[in-house]
Design an enzyme around this catalytic site. Structure first.
Site, PDB file in Angstrom:
ATOM      1  N   ARG A 105       0.829  -1.195   0.000  1.00 49.40           N
ATOM      2  CA  ARG A 105       0.000   0.000   0.000  1.00 49.40           C
ATOM      3  C   ARG A 105       0.870   1.255   0.000  1.00 49.40           C
ATOM      4  O   ARG A 105       0.516   2.277  -0.570  1.00 49.40           O
ATOM      5  CB  ARG A 105      -0.913  -0.002   1.226  1.00 49.40           C
ATOM      6  CG  ARG A 105      -1.964  -1.075   1.189  1.00 49.40           C
ATOM      7  CD  ARG A 105      -2.777  -1.082   2.473  1.00 49.40           C
ATOM      8  NE  ARG A 105      -3.821  -2.106   2.463  1.00 49.40           N
ATOM      9  CZ  ARG A 105      -3.627  -3.362   2.838  1.00 49.40           C
ATOM     10  NH1 ARG A 105      -2.450  -3.762   3.252  1.00 49.40           N
ATOM     11  NH2 ARG A 105      -4.629  -4.231   2.826  1.00 49.40           N
ATOM     12  N   ASP A 165      -9.818  -4.085   8.783  1.00 45.27           N
ATOM     13  CA  ASP A 165      -8.940  -5.089   9.394  1.00 45.27           C
ATOM     14  C   ASP A 165      -9.616  -5.682  10.639  1.00 45.27           C
ATOM     15  O   ASP A 165      -9.550  -6.890  10.870  1.00 45.27           O
ATOM     16  CB  ASP A 165      -7.596  -4.472   9.809  1.00 45.27           C
ATOM     17  CG  ASP A 165      -6.981  -3.621   8.722  1.00 45.27           C
ATOM     18  OD1 ASP A 165      -5.830  -3.825   8.354  1.00 45.27           O
ATOM     19  OD2 ASP A 165      -7.695  -2.719   8.216  1.00 45.27           O
ATOM     20  N   ARG A 168     -12.254  -8.080   9.566  1.00 44.97           N
ATOM     21  CA  ARG A 168     -11.663  -9.355   9.124  1.00 44.97           C
ATOM     22  C   ARG A 168     -11.225 -10.180  10.340  1.00 44.97           C
ATOM     23  O   ARG A 168     -11.423 -11.396  10.395  1.00 44.97           O
ATOM     24  CB  ARG A 168     -10.450  -9.082   8.220  1.00 44.97           C
ATOM     25  CG  ARG A 168     -10.846  -8.610   6.824  1.00 44.97           C
ATOM     26  CD  ARG A 168      -9.612  -8.219   6.003  1.00 44.97           C
ATOM     27  NE  ARG A 168      -9.974  -7.908   4.624  1.00 44.97           N
ATOM     28  CZ  ARG A 168      -9.361  -7.017   3.862  1.00 44.97           C
ATOM     29  NH1 ARG A 168      -8.336  -6.320   4.336  1.00 44.97           N
ATOM     30  NH2 ARG A 168      -9.752  -6.811   2.617  1.00 44.97           N
ATOM     31  N   HIS A 192      -3.382   0.611   8.578  1.00 44.24           N
ATOM     32  CA  HIS A 192      -4.233  -0.320   7.837  1.00 44.24           C
ATOM     33  C   HIS A 192      -3.310  -1.183   6.996  1.00 44.24           C
ATOM     34  O   HIS A 192      -2.659  -0.694   6.086  1.00 44.24           O
ATOM     35  CB  HIS A 192      -5.209   0.445   6.936  1.00 44.24           C
ATOM     36  CG  HIS A 192      -5.813  -0.403   5.843  1.00 44.24           C
ATOM     37  ND1 HIS A 192      -6.536  -1.545   6.101  1.00 44.24           N
ATOM     38  CD2 HIS A 192      -5.780  -0.285   4.501  1.00 44.24           C
ATOM     39  CE1 HIS A 192      -6.932  -2.076   4.963  1.00 44.24           C
ATOM     40  NE2 HIS A 192      -6.480  -1.342   3.981  1.00 44.24           N
TER      41      HIS A 192
HETATM   42  P1  6V0 Z   1     -10.274   1.138  -9.323  1.00 45.23           P
HETATM   43  O1  6V0 Z   1     -11.324   0.103  -9.592  1.00 45.23           O
HETATM   44  O2  6V0 Z   1      -9.125   1.232 -10.251  1.00 45.23           O
HETATM   45  O3  6V0 Z   1     -11.011   2.536  -9.215  1.00 45.23           O
HETATM   46  C1  6V0 Z   1     -10.357   3.731  -9.037  1.00 45.23           C
HETATM   47  C2  6V0 Z   1     -11.180   4.796  -9.708  1.00 45.23           C
HETATM   48  O4  6V0 Z   1     -10.570   6.059  -9.434  1.00 45.23           O
HETATM   49  C3  6V0 Z   1     -11.230   4.631 -11.235  1.00 45.23           C
HETATM   50  O5  6V0 Z   1     -12.574   4.578 -11.675  1.00 45.23           O
HETATM   51  C4  6V0 Z   1     -10.513   5.879 -11.733  1.00 45.23           C
HETATM   52  O6  6V0 Z   1     -11.019   6.354 -12.966  1.00 45.23           O
HETATM   53  C5  6V0 Z   1     -10.752   6.849 -10.588  1.00 45.23           C
HETATM   54  N1  6V0 Z   1      -9.834   7.980 -10.595  1.00 45.23           N
HETATM   55  C6  6V0 Z   1      -8.498   7.978 -10.834  1.00 45.23           C
HETATM   56  N2  6V0 Z   1      -8.029   9.235 -10.802  1.00 45.23           N
HETATM   57  C7  6V0 Z   1      -9.074  10.039 -10.492  1.00 45.23           C
HETATM   58  C8  6V0 Z   1      -9.228  11.443 -10.333  1.00 45.23           C
HETATM   59  N3  6V0 Z   1      -8.201  12.266 -10.436  1.00 45.23           N
HETATM   60  N4  6V0 Z   1     -10.448  11.915 -10.055  1.00 45.23           N
HETATM   61  C9  6V0 Z   1     -11.526  11.084  -9.942  1.00 45.23           C
HETATM   62  N5  6V0 Z   1     -11.433   9.756 -10.102  1.00 45.23           N
HETATM   63  C10 6V0 Z   1     -10.235   9.245 -10.388  1.00 45.23           C
HETATM   64  O7  6V0 Z   1      -9.644   0.918  -7.865  1.00 45.23           O
HETATM   65  P2  6V0 Z   1     -10.391   0.345  -6.585  1.00 45.23           P
HETATM   66  O8  6V0 Z   1     -11.751   0.921  -6.530  1.00 45.23           O
HETATM   67  O9  6V0 Z   1     -10.215  -1.116  -6.516  1.00 45.23           O
HETATM   68  O10 6V0 Z   1      -9.488   0.958  -5.412  1.00 45.23           O
HETATM   69  C11 6V0 Z   1      -9.524   2.346  -5.135  1.00 45.23           C
HETATM   70  C12 6V0 Z   1      -8.603   2.707  -3.990  1.00 45.23           C
HETATM   71  O11 6V0 Z   1      -9.078   2.119  -2.788  1.00 45.23           O
HETATM   72  C13 6V0 Z   1      -7.174   2.183  -4.169  1.00 45.23           C
HETATM   73  O12 6V0 Z   1      -6.267   3.147  -3.697  1.00 45.23           O
HETATM   74  C14 6V0 Z   1      -7.154   0.948  -3.288  1.00 45.23           C
HETATM   75  O13 6V0 Z   1      -5.871   0.569  -2.898  1.00 45.23           O
HETATM   76  C15 6V0 Z   1      -8.012   1.428  -2.148  1.00 45.23           C
HETATM   77  N6  6V0 Z   1      -8.564   0.399  -1.260  1.00 45.23           N
HETATM   78  C16 6V0 Z   1      -8.672   0.729   0.044  1.00 45.23           C
HETATM   79  C17 6V0 Z   1      -9.164  -0.163   0.969  1.00 45.23           C
HETATM   80  C18 6V0 Z   1      -9.237   0.241   2.410  1.00 45.23           C
HETATM   81  O14 6V0 Z   1      -9.499  -0.601   3.285  1.00 45.23           O
HETATM   82  N7  6V0 Z   1      -9.035   1.486   2.734  1.00 45.23           N
HETATM   83  C19 6V0 Z   1      -9.584  -1.440   0.554  1.00 45.23           C
HETATM   84  C20 6V0 Z   1      -9.510  -1.763  -0.761  1.00 45.23           C
HETATM   85  C21 6V0 Z   1      -8.943  -0.882  -1.760  1.00 45.23           C
END
Ligand code: 6V0
Length: 331
Positions: A105, A165, A168, A192
């Site tokens: 991360r 976490d 889980r 996290h």
């Molecule tokens: P994803 O499915 O790739 O979605 C990310 C989205 O962000 C995409 O639709 C992009 O188009 C959009 N995006 C990128 N840049 C921008 C911007 N400048 N403005 C607006 N939108 C934008 O990723 P996913 O949804 O799987 O993960 C998103 C984030 O959540 C990542 O950083 C993961 O690592 C994080 N997670 C955090 C968790 C937690 O417990 N906090 C758990 C799982 C994932």
């Protein structure tokens, strides 16, 4: 038009604001799972979704809107234009790049910081009284980054942190004990993910602490290997990513729970990323998870757990990792 004029006798202009509007930035796997949980669990019926991918956004919006008959008067708006976010009580940030298989991360930090530098000022412009709930990874660092960029008081900048976490952890405890997850009580604090700290001294069922029956619980000396449960928590995100490419449902539900606590002024306790300077010997500006009381102003209190010396040491180690990463961030 004539039909509409015959149908209605206007008395008063319709109200737009329900007071519980939630914006979700990032229409990816995490963002959409959060939106789905928020809408179907009745946490809010007014959701705005922002992303940079206009067509995907429109597709997601239409798909959800077609489910309106199965939801509770849902108002779903989506656009690349931040004007639709105006008046949001909570802004959830899930935008950014996600972990690739094998990537930590913390590796994501600068890439996602650069994205936040664009997003946060735009959200604040349209919702100056909002509470930020950050989920993008590395979530603790990005919560700190959001605090820095926004200039908001610390109680209004929250990260989803170890709420997931801890969930889980409780699930795995429940599997081992054959007791419902909701009856297994325990917290994971700190970062996290990789350096998270399981508070074994407080794990209990109906107030009965497992550490009273097994003083070695969670340590390498424990013949029952309860420590494996925390190891599984740390590995579980990597495992799910390996199996399905991303994690979504559990984090979506976690975000939804935190939004519910804020919107209902619940004063419920959740392990979320907050400002921890002054807690357990932390002396730097660091954001990590501790159990916090959540209500309509965000974090109202941090719970002072009675940690063991070993747990405090682990928590401080987690903080050292954060400080090191923070020092390399370019704002
Ligand atoms: P994803 O499915 O790739 O979605 C990310 C989205 O962000 C995409 O639709 C992009 O188009 C959009 N995006 C990128 N840049 C921008 C911007 N400048 N403005 C607006 N939108 C934008 O990723 P996913 O949804 O799987 O993960 C998103 C984030 O959540 C990542 O950083 C993961 O690592 C994080 N997670 C955090 C968790 C937690 O417990 N906090 C758990 C799982 C994932």
């Amino acid at each position: 038009m004539a039909t509409i004029l015959k149908l209605f006798q206007p008395l008063q202009p319709k109200q737009e604001d329900t007071g519980s509007k939630i914006t979700v930035v990032g229409a990816g796997q995490v963002g959409m799972a959060a939106v789905f949980s928020i809408l179907t669990q009745g946490v809010s019926n007014n959701v705005a979704i922002v992303d940079v991918m206009a067509e995907k956004l429109r597709g997601e919006m239409m798909d959800l809107q077609h489910g309106s008959a199965f939801m509770n008067n849902a108002k779903i708006n989506a656009s690349t234009d931040y004007a639709i976010t105006a008046g949001s009580k909570i802004c959830v940030v899930t935008a950014g790049v996600r972990q690739r298989e094998g990537e930590t991360r913390l590796d994501l930090v600068q890439r996602n910081t650069d994205i936040l530098k664009v997003i946060i000022p735009k959200l604040l412009q349209h919702s100056p009284d909002t509470i930020f709930l950050i989920a993008s990874n590395p979530v603790d660092i990005l919560t700190y980054v959001t605090w820095k960029i926004s200039g908001l008081p610390k109680h209004r900048v929250i990260g989803s942190g170890t709420n997931l976490d801890s969930a889980r952890f409780r699930y795995l405890l429940s599997e081992r004990l054959s007791i419902a997850t909701t009856s297994c009580h325990g917290y994971i604090i700190g970062e996290h993910g990789d350096s998270s700290v399981p508070v074994w001294s407080g794990v209990n069922i109906a107030g009965v602490r497992l550490s009273d029956m097994n003083p070695e619980i969670g340590t390498d000396k424990d013949s029952e290997s309860w420590k494996d449960i925390h190891d599984m928590v740390v590995k579980s995100a990597y495992e799910v990513i390996k199996l399905k490419g991303y994690t979504s449902w559990a984090i979506g539900l976690s975000i939804s729970q935190l939004c519910h606590a804020i919107l209902t002024n619940a004063n419920s306790v959740h392990a979320v990323t907050t400002y921890v300077k002054g807690e357990h010997g932390i002396e730097q500006d660091v954001f990590m998870s501790l159990p916090c009381v959540l209500g309509s102003s965000g974090v109202s209190d941090v719970i002072r757990q009675r940690l063991t010396e070993n747990e405090k040491t682990q928590f401080r180690k987690s903080a050292e990792i954060m400080v090191k990463v923070q020092s390399g961030i370019k704002f």
